[in-house]
Design a protein around this motif. Structure first.
Motif, short mmCIF file in Angstrom:
data_model
loop_
_atom_site.label_atom_id
_atom_site.label_comp_id
_atom_site.label_asym_id
_atom_site.label_seq_id
_atom_site.Cartn_x
_atom_site.Cartn_y
_atom_site.Cartn_z
N VAL A 193 0.85 -1.19 0.00
CA VAL A 193 0.00 0.00 0.00
C VAL A 193 0.89 1.24 0.00
CG1 VAL A 193 -0.23 0.07 2.52
CG2 VAL A 193 -1.99 1.13 1.10
N LEU A 194 0.45 2.27 -0.74
CA LEU A 194 1.18 3.53 -0.82
C LEU A 194 0.52 4.54 0.11
CD1 LEU A 194 3.46 5.06 -2.33
CD2 LEU A 194 1.68 5.90 -3.86
N LEU A 195 1.29 5.06 1.06
CA LEU A 195 0.81 6.10 1.97
C LEU A 195 1.33 7.43 1.43
CD1 LEU A 195 1.55 4.34 5.39
CD2 LEU A 195 -0.49 4.19 3.95
N PRO A 196 0.44 8.31 0.96
CA PRO A 196 0.87 9.53 0.28
C PRO A 196 1.37 10.61 1.23
CG PRO A 196 -1.52 9.47 0.43
CD PRO A 196 -1.02 8.17 1.00
N GLU A 226 11.54 -2.81 14.43
CA GLU A 226 11.89 -4.14 13.89
C GLU A 226 10.83 -4.70 12.95
OE1 GLU A 226 12.16 -8.28 16.10
OE2 GLU A 226 13.76 -6.91 16.73
N SER A 227 9.56 -4.47 13.22
CA SER A 227 8.49 -5.05 12.40
C SER A 227 8.40 -4.40 11.01
CB SER A 227 7.14 -4.96 13.10
OG SER A 227 6.78 -3.61 13.28
N TYR A 228 9.09 -3.26 10.79
CA TYR A 228 9.05 -2.58 9.50
C TYR A 228 10.33 -2.73 8.69
CZ TYR A 228 4.74 -0.56 11.15
OH TYR A 228 3.46 -0.39 11.62
N LEU A 229 11.33 -3.38 9.25
CA LEU A 229 12.60 -3.57 8.54
C LEU A 229 12.38 -4.33 7.25
CD1 LEU A 229 15.14 -4.37 11.39
CD2 LEU A 229 15.06 -2.33 9.94
N ASN A 230 12.97 -3.83 6.16
CA ASN A 230 12.92 -4.46 4.83
C ASN A 230 11.50 -4.58 4.26
OD1 ASN A 230 15.75 -4.85 4.91
ND2 ASN A 230 15.42 -6.66 6.17
N ARG A 231 10.56 -3.75 4.76
CA ARG A 231 9.19 -3.77 4.23
C ARG A 231 8.76 -2.40 3.73
NH1 ARG A 231 4.43 -5.14 6.79
NH2 ARG A 231 5.02 -4.11 8.70
N GLN A 248 9.58 1.42 1.47
CA GLN A 248 10.33 2.07 0.39
C GLN A 248 9.93 3.54 0.35
OE1 GLN A 248 9.68 0.32 -3.47
NE2 GLN A 248 10.76 1.95 -4.52
N LEU A 249 10.94 4.40 0.33
CA LEU A 249 10.73 5.85 0.18
C LEU A 249 11.15 6.26 -1.22
CD1 LEU A 249 12.13 7.15 3.60
CD2 LEU A 249 9.74 6.93 2.93
N PHE A 250 10.58 7.37 -1.68
CA PHE A 250 10.84 7.84 -3.04
C PHE A 250 11.59 9.17 -3.07
CE2 PHE A 250 7.03 5.27 -2.92
CZ PHE A 250 7.32 4.32 -3.86
N LEU A 251 11.85 9.74 -1.90
CA LEU A 251 12.45 11.06 -1.80
C LEU A 251 13.82 11.12 -2.47
CD1 LEU A 251 12.00 13.90 -0.74
CD2 LEU A 251 13.04 13.21 1.41
N HIS A 252 14.60 10.05 -2.41
CA HIS A 252 15.93 10.06 -3.03
C HIS A 252 15.83 10.08 -4.56
CE1 HIS A 252 14.94 5.78 -2.90
NE2 HIS A 252 15.78 5.61 -3.91
N MET A 253 14.68 9.67 -5.12
CA MET A 253 14.49 9.67 -6.58
C MET A 253 13.74 10.91 -7.05
SD MET A 253 13.47 5.71 -7.30
CE MET A 253 12.21 5.61 -6.04
N LEU A 283 5.32 6.80 1.28
CA LEU A 283 5.89 5.57 1.82
C LEU A 283 5.16 4.39 1.20
CD1 LEU A 283 7.57 4.03 4.10
CD2 LEU A 283 5.47 4.18 5.43
N LEU A 284 5.91 3.44 0.65
CA LEU A 284 5.34 2.20 0.14
C LEU A 284 5.59 1.14 1.19
CD1 LEU A 284 3.91 0.75 -2.20
CD2 LEU A 284 6.17 0.28 -3.17
N LEU A 285 4.51 0.56 1.71
CA LEU A 285 4.61 -0.46 2.75
C LEU A 285 4.25 -1.80 2.13
CD1 LEU A 285 5.01 -1.11 5.76
CD2 LEU A 285 2.63 -0.48 6.13
#
Length: 195
Positions: free
Chosen positions: A35-38, A72-77, A79-84, A91-93
Motif C-alpha cells: 500500500v502507498l501512503l501519500p 523491527e516489524s518494518y525492517l525491509n518492508r 520504500q521511500l521515493f524522496l531520493h528519486m 511511503l510504500l509499505l
C-alpha cells in the motif's frame, strides 16, 4: 550520527507538541498486499520520518548500514521515493498485516531559509482487511475490491441474459398463437351451391 539526531529531534518535537489534528488521508489494503501512503513535500526537504505512534517506520536520509531507529516489524518492508523524486515523501509499505492498521504520520523537515527549518506533519489512516474466502483483492482506481465480486457477477449476468432470451421467446410464441386464433375461416362456396 546526524541522521539519528534528526530522528530523535523529530520524534521528540512530535511528542512535545502532540500529534497533528485530523487525518488528511485514508488508505485501505488487504493482508499481504502493498500500500502507498501519500505524503507530498517540497524540493527543499532535508529530512523525513514516517511513524506510527512513537514507532519509526522509515526515515530519510538513511545510511544503508544504520537502520537502528526503524521499528523491527518494518525492517525491509518499506520504500521511500524522496531520493528519486524530491517532491515525493510517500511511503510504500509491503506485505501489510492486520497489525499495520493505524494512523501513520509523515514528518517533513524543510529548509525555508538558511538556518530556519519548517516541520510539516501529515497523517494517513491505514485500514487493513483480511481476504474473504482466500481470494486476493484487486486494486482499481485507488479502491481495493474483492475479486470474488467479479467471479459472482459473471454467472449472474449469464443468468439474466438467459432469462431475458427465454422471456422474449415466450412472448414471440404467445403472439404467434394469438395471430393464429384471430384467423377467421370462411367456408368456401361453390358456384351456386353452398358447401
Amino acid at each position: 550520527m546526524e541522521t539519528m539526531t534528526v530522528i530523535v529531534l523529530l520524534i521528540s518535537w512530535g511528542l512535545a507538541v502532540g500529534e497533528p489534528t485530523g487525518v488528511q488521508y485514508t488508505e485501505k489494503a488487504f493482508v499481504g498486499d502493498s500500500v502507498l501512503l501519500p505524503c507530498a513535500c517540497s524540493g527543499m526537504t532535508t529530512s523525513l520520518v514516517w511513524q506510527i505512534g512513537v514507532r519509526v517506520v522509515s526515515f530519510y536520509p538513511q545510511n544503508e548500514n544504520d537502520k537502528s531507529p526503524i521499528n523491527e516489524s518494518y525492517l525491509n518492508r518499506t520504500q521511500l521515493f524522496l531520493h528519486m523524486e524530491k517532491s515525493n515523501c510517500s511511503l510504500l509499505l509491503h506485505k501489510v498485516s492486520l497489525v499495520d492498521s493505524g494512523v501513520y504520520t509523515c514528518y517533513v523537515l524543510t529548509n525555508v531559509t538558511k538556518g530556519i527549518t519548517s516541520l510539516k506533519p501529515l497523517q494517513v489512516n491505514l485500514t487493513v482487511y483480511e481476504h474473504e474466502n482466500g481470494t486476493k483483492g484487486i486494486q482499481e482506481g485507488g479502491e481495493n475490491k474483492d475479486s470474488s465480486s467479479v467471479h459472482i457477477g459473471i454467472p449472474i449476468l449469464a443468468v439474466v441474459i438467459i432469462l431475458a432470451a427465454g422471456l422474449l421467446l415466450t412472448l414471440r410464441a404467445l403472439r404467434r398463437r394469438k395471430q393464429r386464433q384471430n384467423i377467421v375461416y370462411v367456408p368456401a362456396t361453390v358456384q351456386g351451391n353452398e358447401v
